[in-house]
Design an enzyme around this catalytic site. Sequence first.
Site, PDB file in Angstrom:
ATOM      1  N   HIS A   5     -10.350   3.156   2.495  1.00 20.37           N
ATOM      2  CA  HIS A   5      -9.448   3.368   3.619  1.00 20.37           C
ATOM      3  C   HIS A   5     -10.355   3.421   4.898  1.00 20.37           C
ATOM      4  O   HIS A   5     -11.334   4.171   4.822  1.00 20.37           O
ATOM      5  CB  HIS A   5      -8.823   4.714   3.412  1.00 20.37           C
ATOM      6  CG  HIS A   5      -7.881   5.136   4.622  1.00 20.37           C
ATOM      7  ND1 HIS A   5      -8.377   6.526   5.263  1.00 20.37           N
ATOM      8  CD2 HIS A   5      -7.014   4.915   5.144  1.00 20.37           C
ATOM      9  CE1 HIS A   5      -7.439   6.708   6.152  1.00 20.37           C
ATOM     10  NE2 HIS A   5      -6.619   5.802   6.186  1.00 20.37           N
ATOM     11  N   GLU A  43       0.660  -1.370   0.065  1.00 19.51           N
ATOM     12  CA  GLU A  43      -0.070   0.016  -0.089  1.00 19.51           C
ATOM     13  C   GLU A  43       0.968   1.254  -0.060  1.00 19.51           C
ATOM     14  O   GLU A  43       1.867   1.360   0.935  1.00 19.51           O
ATOM     15  CB  GLU A  43      -0.849  -0.189   1.292  1.00 19.51           C
ATOM     16  CG  GLU A  43      -1.763   1.098   1.521  1.00 19.51           C
ATOM     17  CD  GLU A  43      -2.977   0.919   2.527  1.00 19.51           C
ATOM     18  OE1 GLU A  43      -3.253  -0.282   2.714  1.00 19.51           O
ATOM     19  OE2 GLU A  43      -3.185   1.545   2.951  1.00 19.51           O
ATOM     20  N   GLU A  82      -6.176   6.759  -1.049  1.00 21.75           N
ATOM     21  CA  GLU A  82      -6.553   7.165   0.293  1.00 21.75           C
ATOM     22  C   GLU A  82      -6.129   8.774   0.282  1.00 21.75           C
ATOM     23  O   GLU A  82      -6.731   9.359   1.189  1.00 21.75           O
ATOM     24  CB  GLU A  82      -6.031   6.612   1.590  1.00 21.75           C
ATOM     25  CG  GLU A  82      -4.736   6.385   2.065  1.00 21.75           C
ATOM     26  CD  GLU A  82      -4.268   6.100   3.175  1.00 21.75           C
ATOM     27  OE1 GLU A  82      -4.261   4.877   3.392  1.00 21.75           O
ATOM     28  OE2 GLU A  82      -4.290   6.642   4.382  1.00 21.75           O
ATOM     29  N   GLU A 106     -11.753  -2.121   5.576  1.00 21.89           N
ATOM     30  CA  GLU A 106     -10.722  -1.902   6.546  1.00 21.89           C
ATOM     31  C   GLU A 106     -11.381  -1.860   8.172  1.00 21.89           C
ATOM     32  O   GLU A 106     -12.521  -1.275   8.122  1.00 21.89           O
ATOM     33  CB  GLU A 106      -9.751  -0.683   6.170  1.00 21.89           C
ATOM     34  CG  GLU A 106      -8.971  -0.361   7.408  1.00 21.89           C
ATOM     35  CD  GLU A 106      -7.795   0.397   6.977  1.00 21.89           C
ATOM     36  OE1 GLU A 106      -7.773   1.174   5.921  1.00 21.89           O
ATOM     37  OE2 GLU A 106      -6.686   0.475   7.517  1.00 21.89           O
TER      38      GLU A 106
END
Length: 390
Positions: free
Chosen positions: A316, A240, A266, A336
């Site tokens: 995110h 990521e 994000e 998440e």
Amino acid sequence: MKIKSVRARVYEWKGKTVPPQGNFCSNAMDLVYSNTESMSTFRFHSWTVVEIETDDGIIGLGNVALAPKVAKAIIDEYLAPLVIGQDPWDYEYLWQRMYRATHAWGRKGVTMAAISAVDLAIWDILGKSVNKPVFKLLGGRTKEKIPCYYSKLYRTDLKDMQDEAQKFLDQGFKAFKMRFGYGPAHLQDGVRENLKSVEAIREVIGYDTDLMLECYMGWNLEYAKRMLPKLARFEPRWLEEPVIADDIDGYAELNAMNIIPISGGEHEFSLYGFKQLLDRKAVSVVQYDTNRVGGITAAHKINALCEAYSVPVIPHAGQMHNYHLTMSTLASPMAEYFPIFDVEVGNELFWYIFDGEPVADNGFLQLRDDVPGLGLTLKTEYLDQFHIIE
Ligand SMILES: O=C(O)C(=O)C[C@@H](O)CO
Ligand SMILES: [Mg+2]
């Protein structure tokens, strides 16, 4: 129904905080010379909470965690006058008003985050006005429940990280995200430390469980190219944000190596930002955050874009504003999940501000069909530990 008022308040946490331990988390500031407090601008110890009230007494709640005082100023000064007196059902029109009125200096970053908060509050109103949860207005239930991944595992002592992984493995999580502590500035020693930490977590969770690796923009292209082959044997589901968000060519080059899927988004904003990432095949997993990207109005469009490009969306941060999008699209297979902890980096702070967030059960989250809107209310339990700026 018309919007009567917009109230933006900053909740500043004054309670106990846990100082980050060890190398904690690589980040974009690591590459800057003589940097002492590299995580300081990536802490989320205050949030902006937006309450929008309609003339029939419905109150919608939105929130934003990026640069809260600046977001509040943008809402008070520019966005509130654009939506007051308007019908919240004209949400696309209102979104375009906010986006285009601020276009000369807005577009991305904190302005889009401020627009997101207003848009979230508007969608909360819409759901409440028809007595439906927001996901029912977006396409409804596409899954019985939402699989979620455990997201913490900052780089501390390896044994402590292993104990943390074991504890949440025992709670039934089937996917984990861990943070790297080292980047280019730490030379070959840091490479070894990074590899050791992934090995330590795999030792605990095994290979029947997903593992995701977070760089938080703390590497550069050259370092990431060296790391990818070394990390491949740990079978990560994704790597990521290896480089800063503006280095789209870097993302595309790393993703084209086809060693580990690259994720990001994000720190990207608007439909156009994501079209660019997808056109360039820069990411294999899209990770917008609804409270940054332009709210539900923008995120819903990005979901459609990702569906067409066959790229999964795993937003995110989790939280209600993202879960409604995840529930209502097949393009989003998982969420998440920031667990409840004492306040540390600040990813946990929403647990102290809101009631109504779903708690993971055996690695899954549930949204209720009978709670209208986004399903959040303001918590009173910790109010005395916040300084509130009106
Ligand atoms: O959860 C993430 O993907 C983040 O980037 C969170 C951030 O606080 C770094 O850990
Ligand atoms: Mg991240």
